[in-house]
Design a protein around this motif. Structure first.
Motif, PDB file in Angstrom:
ATOM      1  N   GLU A 180       0.843  -1.314  -0.047  1.00  0.00           N
ATOM      2  CA  GLU A 180       0.047   0.050  -0.239  1.00  0.00           C
ATOM      3  C   GLU A 180       0.892   1.285   0.115  1.00  0.00           C
ATOM      4  O   GLU A 180       0.430   2.155  -0.449  1.00  0.00           O
ATOM      5  CB  GLU A 180      -0.826  -0.076   1.038  1.00  0.00           C
ATOM      6  N   LYS A 181       1.832   0.962   0.668  1.00  0.00           N
ATOM      7  CA  LYS A 181       2.820   2.323   0.784  1.00  0.00           C
ATOM      8  C   LYS A 181       3.415   2.537  -0.618  1.00  0.00           C
ATOM      9  O   LYS A 181       3.844   3.765  -1.028  1.00  0.00           O
ATOM     10  CB  LYS A 181       4.095   2.372   1.829  1.00  0.00           C
ATOM     11  N   LEU A 182       3.499   1.573  -1.524  1.00  0.00           N
ATOM     12  CA  LEU A 182       4.197   1.699  -2.672  1.00  0.00           C
ATOM     13  C   LEU A 182       3.524   2.672  -3.549  1.00  0.00           C
ATOM     14  O   LEU A 182       4.232   3.360  -4.332  1.00  0.00           O
ATOM     15  CB  LEU A 182       4.247   0.384  -3.293  1.00  0.00           C
ATOM     16  N   GLU A 183       2.138   2.695  -3.419  1.00  0.00           N
ATOM     17  CA  GLU A 183       1.450   3.717  -4.128  1.00  0.00           C
ATOM     18  C   GLU A 183       1.542   5.237  -3.838  1.00  0.00           C
ATOM     19  O   GLU A 183       1.425   5.986  -4.608  1.00  0.00           O
ATOM     20  CB  GLU A 183      -0.121   3.398  -3.974  1.00  0.00           C
ATOM     21  N   LYS A 210      12.028   3.983  -9.514  1.00  0.00           N
ATOM     22  CA  LYS A 210      13.121   3.308  -9.234  1.00  0.00           C
ATOM     23  C   LYS A 210      13.030   2.446  -7.851  1.00  0.00           C
ATOM     24  O   LYS A 210      13.250   1.386  -7.558  1.00  0.00           O
ATOM     25  CB  LYS A 210      14.562   3.858  -9.501  1.00  0.00           C
ATOM     26  N   GLU A 211      12.739   3.288  -6.826  1.00  0.00           N
ATOM     27  CA  GLU A 211      12.615   2.788  -5.432  1.00  0.00           C
ATOM     28  C   GLU A 211      11.465   1.850  -5.453  1.00  0.00           C
ATOM     29  O   GLU A 211      11.511   0.878  -4.638  1.00  0.00           O
ATOM     30  CB  GLU A 211      12.291   4.046  -4.515  1.00  0.00           C
ATOM     31  N   GLN A 242      12.476  -1.523  -6.720  1.00  0.00           N
ATOM     32  CA  GLN A 242      13.472  -2.194  -5.903  1.00  0.00           C
ATOM     33  C   GLN A 242      12.581  -2.846  -4.763  1.00  0.00           C
ATOM     34  O   GLN A 242      12.593  -3.834  -4.418  1.00  0.00           O
ATOM     35  CB  GLN A 242      14.598  -1.445  -5.596  1.00  0.00           C
ATOM     36  N   GLU A 243      11.645  -2.089  -4.151  1.00  0.00           N
ATOM     37  CA  GLU A 243      10.688  -2.428  -3.262  1.00  0.00           C
ATOM     38  C   GLU A 243       9.763  -3.602  -3.609  1.00  0.00           C
ATOM     39  O   GLU A 243       9.546  -4.603  -2.912  1.00  0.00           O
ATOM     40  CB  GLU A 243      10.189  -1.358  -2.684  1.00  0.00           C
ATOM     41  N   LEU A 244       9.329  -3.560  -4.811  1.00  0.00           N
ATOM     42  CA  LEU A 244       8.409  -4.541  -5.442  1.00  0.00           C
ATOM     43  C   LEU A 244       9.303  -5.977  -5.442  1.00  0.00           C
ATOM     44  O   LEU A 244       8.601  -6.879  -5.340  1.00  0.00           O
ATOM     45  CB  LEU A 244       7.686  -4.061  -6.645  1.00  0.00           C
TER      46      LEU A 244
END
Length: 132
Positions: free
Chosen positions: A75-78, A84-85, A88-90
Motif C-alpha cells: 500500500e505504501k508503494l502507491e 526506481k525505489e 526495488q521494493e516490489l
C-alpha cells in the motif's frame, strides 16, 4: 532455483560454512564464485542442496513478517513517486511473498515433481537478480 542459488554463491558466507551446512564441497563453491564452473551445469542433487540452504536462510530472515506487514508495504508503494525505489521494493516484496508461499505449500505437496514445478513458477517472481 538458479536465482536462489546464485544469491547464496554471491553472498558473504564462506565456502567452508556452506560446506558445513549443505555437504557441498567448498571447492565447488569456490569454482562457482570464480566462474570456473557454471551453475547451469551442476547436478540437480547439488543444486537442490544449495537451494534448500538459501531458502532456509531467507525464511529465517523474514519469519516475523505477517500478511498484514507485507500488505502495508504494498500500500505504501502507491504513495511513492520514485519509480526506481518502487521497483526495488516490489522486487523485495516478491521475494518475501515467494518464500512465504514456499513455506505454505511445501508440506502440502508430496509429489516432488509437482513441488519443483510450483517452485519454478515462484522463481518467476524472484528472478530480479537476472534483470539488473
Amino acid at each position: 532455483m538458479i536465482a536462489t542459488v546464485s544469491k547464496l554463491i554471491n553472498s558473504n558466507i564462506s565456502a567452508a560454512e556452506i560446506y558445513r551446512q549443505t555437504g557441498v564441497v567448498a571447492t565447488t563453491i569456490k569454482k562457482l564464485r570464480l566462474g570456473k564452473q557454471d551453475i547451469n551445469t551442476m547436478k540437480y542433487y547439488t543444486l537442490k542442496k544449495l537451494y534448500d540452504y538459501q531458502v532456509s536462510l531467507d525464511e529465517k530472515e523474514i519469519d516475523g513478517d505477517s500478511y498484514n506487514d507485507l500488505q502495508s508495504v504494498y500500500e505504501k508503494l502507491e504513495e511513492s513517486d520514485d519509480y526506481k525505489e518502487k521497483y526495488q521494493e516490489l522486487l523485495n516484496l516478491n521475494t518475501k511473498v515467494g518464500i512465504k508461499f514456499r513455506k505454505i505449500i511445501k508440506p502440502a505437496i508430496e509429489d516432488e515433481r509437482t513441488l519443483e514445478d510450483v517452485n519454478r513458477y515462484i522463481d518467476l517472481l524472484v528472478t530480479h537478480e537476472e534483470l539488473k
